[in-house]
Motif scaffolding. Structure first.
Motif, mmCIF file in Angstrom:
data_model
loop_
_atom_site.group_PDB
_atom_site.id
_atom_site.type_symbol
_atom_site.label_atom_id
_atom_site.label_comp_id
_atom_site.label_asym_id
_atom_site.label_seq_id
_atom_site.Cartn_x
_atom_site.Cartn_y
_atom_site.Cartn_z
ATOM 1 N N ARG A 133 17.204 -32.553 53.008
ATOM 2 C CA ARG A 133 15.749 -32.723 52.965
ATOM 3 C C ARG A 133 15.123 -32.731 54.353
ATOM 4 N NH1 ARG A 133 13.964 -37.657 49.413
ATOM 5 N NH2 ARG A 133 11.959 -36.691 49.978
ATOM 6 N N GLN A 134 15.932 -32.618 55.367
ATOM 7 C CA GLN A 134 15.404 -32.682 56.725
ATOM 8 C C GLN A 134 14.892 -31.319 57.182
ATOM 9 O OE1 GLN A 134 18.263 -34.345 59.472
ATOM 10 N NE2 GLN A 134 18.904 -35.894 57.997
ATOM 11 N N ARG A 135 13.869 -31.378 58.011
ATOM 12 C CA ARG A 135 13.436 -30.162 58.689
ATOM 13 C C ARG A 135 14.396 -29.892 59.851
ATOM 14 N NH1 ARG A 135 8.230 -28.842 56.956
ATOM 15 N NH2 ARG A 135 7.142 -30.539 55.884
ATOM 16 N N ARG A 136 14.047 -28.925 60.671
ATOM 17 C CA ARG A 136 14.974 -28.461 61.699
ATOM 18 C C ARG A 136 15.365 -29.564 62.675
ATOM 19 N NH1 ARG A 136 13.992 -23.217 65.665
ATOM 20 N NH2 ARG A 136 16.029 -23.284 66.699
ATOM 21 N N PHE A 137 14.416 -30.384 63.092
ATOM 22 C CA PHE A 137 14.689 -31.427 64.084
ATOM 23 C C PHE A 137 14.617 -32.821 63.463
ATOM 24 C CE2 PHE A 137 12.920 -27.846 66.546
ATOM 25 C CZ PHE A 137 13.996 -27.608 67.391
ATOM 26 N N GLY A 138 14.973 -32.906 62.192
ATOM 27 C CA GLY A 138 14.881 -34.185 61.504
ATOM 28 C C GLY A 138 15.743 -35.259 62.136
ATOM 29 N N ILE A 139 17.004 -34.946 62.429
ATOM 30 C CA ILE A 139 17.888 -35.949 63.005
ATOM 31 C C ILE A 139 17.460 -36.325 64.422
ATOM 32 C CG2 ILE A 139 19.571 -34.332 63.989
ATOM 33 C CD1 ILE A 139 21.759 -36.300 63.056
ATOM 34 N N ALA A 140 16.821 -35.382 65.133
ATOM 35 C CA ALA A 140 16.311 -35.694 66.467
ATOM 36 C C ALA A 140 15.194 -36.730 66.384
ATOM 37 C CB ALA A 140 15.818 -34.422 67.153
#
Length: 350
Positions: free
Chosen positions: A106-113
């Protein structure tokens, strides 16, 4: 619209086919990822927040203050709380990593960032706030500067280890995640002990039960992590061995640092303090009575988890087999085996 309704009815949706579409239709916004990281950091600090956030007694404090008169801080800066400082920061990072891994699809490209940014925003604020308060209250002496610098170094190092743990757990393949889990598992007793036993002097049956759980908690968590990661590849086997090494070395290192740093006699003699730490580490890491039992427990838990998982997968495969068409038995069996071996396909390589 009728054409749309007809199209939907003509293609019956299954749980497997609709779940990814539903998940992709509701990605996590950057602000939510930021809040998740901040919330994980706050949960990591929870034992200290529940305890009251009162700064521990300081040998170099400028005034004769009672325990209740010490200021409130976000981290327990004291040479007697080094393990607790590391646990508060690393466990919070591990929680952020778990949530990041669970929401990868469910995250976008830089979700974990963004999650990492939220985590660091809270943890760096805690380090800066505590450093500022303690510096203002210490005596104006060289020893005070050295003492505070050592505590800040420990906090920053724990923060960096926490970042590594979060990235391993949240973004690395399972082999890397197992190592991240093992690092957090070694510090879990200090975190949970602070939450369940804010007063370590308390005795009684309940306290004994908690201490028993804390004694074996790292071994059980490491074993569970190995079982979750599996041993189906060379990388995962190496990760399992690495996790056992962390379980072996980690507690010995914690014992050595706590023993040496907690000695007021050695505080004025750094060389003797280092010798003390090395001696304690050597003894704690080579004494069979201390080293062997946790490793055995971890191996047993891992073996039980691996065998249990295999049994469950075979039962699922045998249950699904009678429903397959005669012409596709071989293909269905192979598909079931592939599904069993790999599990649901993640958004990135697992």
């Amino acid at each position: 619209m009728e054409p749309d309704d007809t199209a939907i009815e003509s293609e019956p949706a299954t749980a497997a086919s609709t779940e990814p579409e539903t998940t992709r239709s509701r990605p996590l916004g950057w602000w939510l990822c930021l809040l998740i990281g901040a919330a994980a950091a706050a949960i990591g600090l929870l034992p200290w927040l529940v305890e009251g956030m009162r700064l521990p007694l300081q040998n170099l404090w400028a005034t004769d203050a009672t325990p209740d008169e010490y200021p409130l801080v976000l981290l327990p800066f004291s040479q007697y709380f080094l393990t607790r400082i590391a646990a508060l920061l690393v466990v919070g990072a591990a929680i952020a990593g778990i949530v990041a891994r669970a929401t990868r699809s469910r995250q976008r490209r830089f979700g974990i960032a963004w999650m990492l940014a939220g985590l660091l925003a809270v943890q760096v604020t805690a380090i800066v706030q505590t450093t500022t308060v303690v510096r203002e209250g210490l005596q104006e002496r060289f020893e005070s500067d050295l003492y505070l610098a050592a505590l800040v170094a420990i906090a920053v190092l724990a923060n960096l280890i926490g970042v590594l743990v979060m990235l391993l757990v949240g973004a690395a393949p399972r082999a890397g995640a197992v190592i991240g889990f093992a690092i957090a598992a070694v510090l879990a007793p200090s975190w949970l002990g602070g939450l369940l036993l804010p007063d370590p002097v308390t005795t009684g049956p309940a306290t004994d039960a908690v201490l028993f759980v804390l004694r074996w908690l790292p071994a059980v968590l490491v074993g569970a992590a190995i079982a979750w990661g599996g041993v189906g590849s060379i990388g995962r086997v190496i990760a399992a061995i690495g996790a056992l090494v962390v379980l072996w070395i980690g507690p010995a290192l914690i014992t050595a640092v706590s023993n040496a740093a907690g000695s007021r006699v050695l505080a004025r003699h750094p060389d003797e303090m280092l010798d003390q730490a090395v001696g304690v580490f050597r003894a704690a890491s080579t004494t069979p009575e201390l080293v062997v039992p946790p490793i055995v427990v971890a191996v047993v838990v891992a073996a039980l988890g691996l065998v249990g998982g295999l049994v469950v997968r075979r039962n699922r495969a045998s249950t699904a087999a009678p429903g397959s068409s005669p012409g596709s038995d071989g293909a269905s069996a192979r598909a079931d085996d592939d599904t069993v071996a790999s599990g649901p396909p993640p958004s990135r390589t697992d």
